[in-house]
Design an enzyme around this catalytic site. Sequence first.
Site, PDB file in Angstrom:
ATOM      1  N   ARG A 207     -21.474 -14.432  -6.950  1.00 10.58           N
ATOM      2  CA  ARG A 207     -21.035 -13.399  -7.875  1.00 10.58           C
ATOM      3  C   ARG A 207     -21.174 -13.947  -9.277  1.00 10.58           C
ATOM      4  NH1 ARG A 207     -21.544 -10.448  -4.244  1.00 10.58           N
ATOM      5  NH2 ARG A 207     -20.120  -8.880  -3.384  1.00 10.58           N
ATOM      6  N   GLU A 236     -22.218  -7.395 -15.160  1.00  8.36           N
ATOM      7  CA  GLU A 236     -23.238  -6.446 -14.691  1.00  8.36           C
ATOM      8  C   GLU A 236     -22.714  -5.025 -14.884  1.00  8.36           C
ATOM      9  OE1 GLU A 236     -24.234  -7.258 -10.608  1.00  8.36           O
ATOM     10  OE2 GLU A 236     -24.690  -9.362 -10.997  1.00  8.36           O
ATOM     11  N   HIS A 253     -29.390  -8.719  -8.913  1.00 12.83           N
ATOM     12  CA  HIS A 253     -28.388  -8.654  -7.851  1.00 12.83           C
ATOM     13  C   HIS A 253     -28.949  -7.967  -6.605  1.00 12.83           C
ATOM     14  CE1 HIS A 253     -23.748  -8.390  -7.083  1.00 12.83           C
ATOM     15  NE2 HIS A 253     -24.418  -8.732  -5.991  1.00 12.83           N
TER      16      HIS A 253
END
Length: 383
Positions: A207, A236, A253
């Site tokens: 993450r 993000e 991602h």
Amino acid sequence: MKIIADENIPFVAECFSSIGEVKAVPSREITPSVVADADFLLVRSITRVDSDLLAGSKIRFVATATIGFEHIDTEYLLRNNIGFASAPGSNANSVSEYIVAALLSAAEKNKIQLAGKSIGIVGVGNVGSRVENKVRALGMKVYLNDPPLQRESRDPKYLPIEKLFDCDFVTLHTPLTFEGIDRTFNLADEQFFKSLKAGCVFLNTARGGVVDTSSLKAAIRSSKLAAVVLDVWENEPNIDTELLEMVDIGTPHIAGYSLDGKIAGMIMIYEAICKHFGLEVKFDIESFLPAPAVLQLEVNPKAKSEQDVLRETVEKIYDIIKDDADLRWMLDRPQGKRGVFFDKLRKEYPVRREFQNTSVVVKDVNSSLAKKLKGIGFLLEQR
């Protein structure tokens, strides 16, 4: 029953129509008014599910088609008798294949021979354990760090993180946690990067918040790191574009975005809902997986190193450099539209299949090359 679902879950309408009426919605448009009269809510990682979203709604069950669920307030769900399911392990193989592709690409760019090099894996759960198996197949020396697993198993193979700092490669595969002794938020901070071996290759597919962006940028500027691979970013979709320009490989991602993994995640939450409500399970993963585009490959190892053959074989199934190039297009967008472009890349991500769907034809299935191909996930077929 009414079901609100993230439109990025593949085949969600086809699958869940056996349970109720499905309305597929863009992830950032799942709002309180949208879910107010729904019975089930199906999300991926973007949608924050908490009291702000669900208070006053009819929601009886929430599911996320992802491994992690830090975007879900599970305590709120429990207090309000709302069922919950996630999809642990569903895209773990996809992420581990991404790591293989990243290692082979970074190694070519930096003229590194992977066999014999050391790699530290921080977090050895569903993803990290698969990464471990694949990098061992590449001939790398593996060092593992996972404090919760170490306490649970007392296995000495799980080392203090300090023991990983001398590794040639370090890759992160932890959940994002903000409290407790295993807090991972900004785990990779200034001291972390200062402690790494000079010339280390750093990868993060966990993450974005596990890494402190400013500390990573400082480490890159100081030439401490030989290469950096990032699939996840702080803030993000409004990522730090200066950092994007600095890394060797950057992707939006999507490490876990193989079609196999996405469908597996959908089926896991479908089965969980059916079990919770005593409904008949009518579909499985094979109900939706199409035939792979590449059923068979032949390799020609003549005049090439095993590593070159492995990289070229992997690229025919998954070209990580294309994902990197696609993300860099956001640098040409106006500042205010870059986040939208990041989301668009994820929403419109092309079909990517896993290595296990492809047979590689080799002369000798017992050769070193064949064992490596099998070890990273390909099927073998003897010529």
